[in-house]
Design a protein around this motif. Structure first.
Motif, PDB file in Angstrom:
ATOM      1  N   ASP A 165      37.407  46.787  42.401  1.00  0.00           N
ATOM      2  CA  ASP A 165      38.205  46.235  41.306  1.00  0.00           C
ATOM      3  C   ASP A 165      39.323  47.177  40.871  1.00  0.00           C
ATOM      4  O   ASP A 165      40.330  46.737  40.315  1.00  0.00           O
ATOM      5  CB  ASP A 165      37.313  45.914  40.104  1.00  0.00           C
ATOM      6  CG  ASP A 165      36.701  44.518  40.197  1.00  0.00           C
ATOM      7  OD1 ASP A 165      37.180  43.725  41.024  1.00  0.00           O
ATOM      8  OD2 ASP A 165      35.756  44.235  39.453  1.00  0.00           O
ATOM      9  N   TYR A 166      39.154  48.475  41.096  1.00  0.00           N
ATOM     10  CA  TYR A 166      40.206  49.414  40.720  1.00  0.00           C
ATOM     11  C   TYR A 166      41.501  49.120  41.472  1.00  0.00           C
ATOM     12  O   TYR A 166      42.587  49.446  41.002  1.00  0.00           O
ATOM     13  CB  TYR A 166      39.760  50.852  40.999  1.00  0.00           C
ATOM     14  CG  TYR A 166      38.653  51.324  40.090  1.00  0.00           C
ATOM     15  CD1 TYR A 166      38.928  51.756  38.795  1.00  0.00           C
ATOM     16  CD2 TYR A 166      37.333  51.329  40.522  1.00  0.00           C
ATOM     17  CE1 TYR A 166      37.915  52.187  37.953  1.00  0.00           C
ATOM     18  CE2 TYR A 166      36.309  51.756  39.691  1.00  0.00           C
ATOM     19  CZ  TYR A 166      36.605  52.183  38.403  1.00  0.00           C
ATOM     20  OH  TYR A 166      35.595  52.595  37.577  1.00  0.00           O
ATOM     21  N   ASN A 167      41.378  48.484  42.626  1.00  0.00           N
ATOM     22  CA  ASN A 167      42.560  48.156  43.414  1.00  0.00           C
ATOM     23  C   ASN A 167      43.217  46.856  42.966  1.00  0.00           C
ATOM     24  O   ASN A 167      44.267  46.485  43.486  1.00  0.00           O
ATOM     25  CB  ASN A 167      42.184  48.042  44.900  1.00  0.00           C
ATOM     26  CG  ASN A 167      41.641  49.336  45.463  1.00  0.00           C
ATOM     27  OD1 ASN A 167      42.151  50.407  45.143  1.00  0.00           O
ATOM     28  ND2 ASN A 167      40.603  49.251  46.275  1.00  0.00           N
ATOM     29  N   HIS A 168      42.588  46.157  42.027  1.00  0.00           N
ATOM     30  CA  HIS A 168      43.116  44.864  41.588  1.00  0.00           C
ATOM     31  C   HIS A 168      43.553  44.872  40.126  1.00  0.00           C
ATOM     32  O   HIS A 168      43.923  43.838  39.586  1.00  0.00           O
ATOM     33  CB  HIS A 168      42.066  43.768  41.793  1.00  0.00           C
ATOM     34  CG  HIS A 168      41.687  43.538  43.221  1.00  0.00           C
ATOM     35  ND1 HIS A 168      42.490  42.857  44.104  1.00  0.00           N
ATOM     36  CD2 HIS A 168      40.595  43.919  43.933  1.00  0.00           C
ATOM     37  CE1 HIS A 168      41.911  42.810  45.290  1.00  0.00           C
ATOM     38  NE2 HIS A 168      40.761  43.451  45.215  1.00  0.00           N
ATOM     39  N   GLU A 169      43.517  46.026  39.493  1.00  0.00           N
ATOM     40  CA  GLU A 169      43.886  46.083  38.079  1.00  0.00           C
ATOM     41  C   GLU A 169      45.333  45.671  37.856  1.00  0.00           C
ATOM     42  O   GLU A 169      45.688  45.146  36.802  1.00  0.00           O
ATOM     43  CB  GLU A 169      43.655  47.487  37.529  1.00  0.00           C
ATOM     44  CG  GLU A 169      43.728  47.528  36.010  1.00  0.00           C
ATOM     45  CD  GLU A 169      43.980  48.926  35.482  1.00  0.00           C
ATOM     46  OE1 GLU A 169      44.038  49.072  34.253  1.00  0.00           O
ATOM     47  OE2 GLU A 169      44.136  49.849  36.292  1.00  0.00           O
ATOM     48  N   ASN A 170      46.172  45.877  38.864  1.00  0.00           N
ATOM     49  CA  ASN A 170      47.582  45.509  38.719  1.00  0.00           C
ATOM     50  C   ASN A 170      47.772  44.009  38.534  1.00  0.00           C
ATOM     51  O   ASN A 170      48.828  43.558  38.077  1.00  0.00           O
ATOM     52  CB  ASN A 170      48.384  45.988  39.936  1.00  0.00           C
ATOM     53  CG  ASN A 170      47.893  45.359  41.235  1.00  0.00           C
ATOM     54  OD1 ASN A 170      46.685  45.221  41.439  1.00  0.00           O
ATOM     55  ND2 ASN A 170      48.803  44.982  42.105  1.00  0.00           N
ATOM     56  N   TYR A 244      37.123  61.350  38.223  1.00  0.00           N
ATOM     57  CA  TYR A 244      37.608  60.860  39.508  1.00  0.00           C
ATOM     58  C   TYR A 244      38.422  59.605  39.303  1.00  0.00           C
ATOM     59  O   TYR A 244      37.984  58.670  38.645  1.00  0.00           O
ATOM     60  CB  TYR A 244      36.450  60.543  40.447  1.00  0.00           C
ATOM     61  CG  TYR A 244      36.863  59.754  41.673  1.00  0.00           C
ATOM     62  CD1 TYR A 244      37.603  60.357  42.685  1.00  0.00           C
ATOM     63  CD2 TYR A 244      36.538  58.405  41.784  1.00  0.00           C
ATOM     64  CE1 TYR A 244      37.994  59.633  43.798  1.00  0.00           C
ATOM     65  CE2 TYR A 244      36.931  57.677  42.894  1.00  0.00           C
ATOM     66  CZ  TYR A 244      37.655  58.308  43.901  1.00  0.00           C
ATOM     67  OH  TYR A 244      38.043  57.578  45.003  1.00  0.00           O
ATOM     68  N   ILE A 245      39.620  59.596  39.823  1.00  0.00           N
ATOM     69  CA  ILE A 245      40.491  58.433  39.743  1.00  0.00           C
ATOM     70  C   ILE A 245      40.718  57.914  41.153  1.00  0.00           C
ATOM     71  O   ILE A 245      41.178  58.659  42.021  1.00  0.00           O
ATOM     72  CB  ILE A 245      41.849  58.785  39.117  1.00  0.00           C
ATOM     73  CG1 ILE A 245      41.634  59.403  37.741  1.00  0.00           C
ATOM     74  CG2 ILE A 245      42.735  57.557  39.029  1.00  0.00           C
ATOM     75  CD1 ILE A 245      42.902  59.909  37.103  1.00  0.00           C
ATOM     76  N   PRO A 246      40.374  56.660  41.440  1.00  0.00           N
ATOM     77  CA  PRO A 246      40.570  56.125  42.782  1.00  0.00           C
ATOM     78  C   PRO A 246      42.008  56.273  43.233  1.00  0.00           C
ATOM     79  O   PRO A 246      42.943  56.190  42.437  1.00  0.00           O
ATOM     80  CB  PRO A 246      40.184  54.644  42.623  1.00  0.00           C
ATOM     81  CG  PRO A 246      39.259  54.631  41.454  1.00  0.00           C
ATOM     82  CD  PRO A 246      39.758  55.694  40.534  1.00  0.00           C
ATOM     83  N   CYS A 247      42.182  56.481  44.505  1.00  0.00           N
ATOM     84  CA  CYS A 247      43.508  56.698  45.083  1.00  0.00           C
ATOM     85  C   CYS A 247      44.442  55.537  44.764  1.00  0.00           C
ATOM     86  O   CYS A 247      44.076  54.373  44.925  1.00  0.00           O
ATOM     87  CB  CYS A 247      43.377  56.866  46.599  1.00  0.00           C
ATOM     88  SG  CYS A 247      44.939  57.166  47.439  1.00  0.00           S
ATOM     89  N   GLY A 248      45.639  55.868  44.293  1.00  0.00           N
ATOM     90  CA  GLY A 248      46.633  54.835  44.026  1.00  0.00           C
ATOM     91  C   GLY A 248      46.587  54.278  42.625  1.00  0.00           C
ATOM     92  O   GLY A 248      47.413  53.462  42.254  1.00  0.00           O
TER      93      GLY A 248
END
Length: 254
Positions: A165-170, A244-248
Motif C-alpha cells: 500500500d505504501y506504493n499506492h498512497e499517491n 524505515y521508509i519504503p523506497c520512493g
C-alpha cells in the motif's frame, strides 16, 4: 396467516400498505428479505419485485442465498453492495459482476470491497459511471483508482494496510475530496494529510494514522495552521514514528 371468510387464508402483511413493507425492508439484507418473504403471497412477491432499495451483503453468504439474490434482484434495484472474495467466498466478485456488470448498478450509492484481488480490475473499470455512488469502503489503498473520477464522494473508508500500500498512497492525490464528510485511512503521510485537509471543506469525521519519520515531524505538524477552518465532530489521529521508509515514498514535511 389469519383466517378469512373465504377459502384462502389472508397473509397478515398483505393488509399493510406497501410503503410500510418498504420501510421494513430498508432494515434488512436482501438475502434475508428473499429467504423470509419470497413466495409468501402474490402481493408480497409484487412488492419484492418493485422494491428499489436493496442492501446486498455477499460477505460469508451461503451459495444458495447468493444464487437466490442473483435470480431475484436486478442490479438497478440495489443501492448498497458488499462484495467479498475471502476464503469463504472465493472469486465471488468476478462471478457476480460477470452476470451484472458494474455499470448496470445505476442506483448504487455505497459499495464495500473485501479481499478483492487486483487481478479483478477489469470488473470495476466502469465504476465511474455510477453517478449516485458516494460511499466507498475497501481494505487496501490500491483500490482507490476506482474512485478517482467519482465527483461527489461523501465517505471513504480504507480498513487495513499492507506492505504494497505504501506504493499506492499517491492515489489519494487524484481523488476529489470536496464533498467528503467522513474519512478513515490506516496510513497517511503528513504531506497527503495537509492536501486532504485543504481540499475537503465539508469534512466532519476523520480517523487516520499519520506516519512521520522522527519527532521533529511531530513538532512541525503541531505548528501548522489550517487555512480554512474545519468543523470536525469526530476526530481520531494516531501518530506513528517509523525509522524505515519504503523506497520512493516521501513522508517528510516540506
Amino acid at each position: 396467516m389469519i383466517p378469512s371468510l373465504g377459502k384462502q387464508p389472508i397473509f397478515i402483511l398483505d393488509s399493510l400498505p406497501k410503503e410500510i413493507i418498504y420501510t421494513i425492508f430498508d432494515y434488512l439484507w436482501a438475502h434475508d428479505i428473499l429467504y423470509s418473504f419470497l413466495d409468501s403471497s402474490a402481493i408480497i412477491n409484487s412488492i419484492i419485485l418493485t422494491y428499489h432499495n436493496y442492501h446486498v451483503n455477499f460477505k460469508s453468504i451461503l451459495k444458495c442465498l447468493f444464487d437466490l439474490v442473483c435470480c431475484s434482484i436486478r442490479s438497478n434495484q440495489i443501492t448498497s453492495l458488499i462484495l467479498s472474495d475471502d476464503n469463504e467466498t472465493p472469486c465471488q466478485s468476478k462471478v457476480y459482476l460477470s452476470l451484472f456488470p458494474i455499470e448496470e448498478f445505476i442506483n448504487l450509492r455505497a459499495i464495500t470491497l473485501s479481499d478483492i484481488e487486483n487481478d479483478n480490475r477489469t470488473s470495476f473499470t466502469n465504476i465511474h459511471q455510477l453517478k449516485y455512488l458516494n460511499y466507498f469502503e475497501t481494505d487496501t489503498l490500491s483500490h482507490l483508482w476506482m474512485i478517482e473520477t467519482i465527483p461527489k464522494l461523501k465517505r471513504l473508508i480504507v480498513n487495513k494496510i499492507s506492505d504494497h500500500d505504501y506504493n499506492h498512497e499517491n492515489l489519494l492525490c487524484a481523488i476529489s475530496f470536496f464533498y467528503l464528510r467522513n474519512l478513515t485511512l490506516p496510513y497517511c503521510s503528513y504531506n497527503n494529510l495537509r492536501q486532504i485537509l485543504r481540499s475537503a471543506p465539508k469534512l466532519t469525521s476523520l480517523n487516520i494514522s499519520l506516519i512521520i519519520s522522527d519527532c521533529t515531524g511531530i513538532d512541525y505538524f503541531a505548528e501548522q495552521h489550517q487555512e480554512a477552518p474545519l468543523i470536525i465532530n469526530n476526530l481520531t489521529i494516531s501518530i506513528d514514528i517509523i525509522s524505515y521508509i519504503p523506497c520512493g515514498i516521501s513522508i517528510e514535511p516540506k
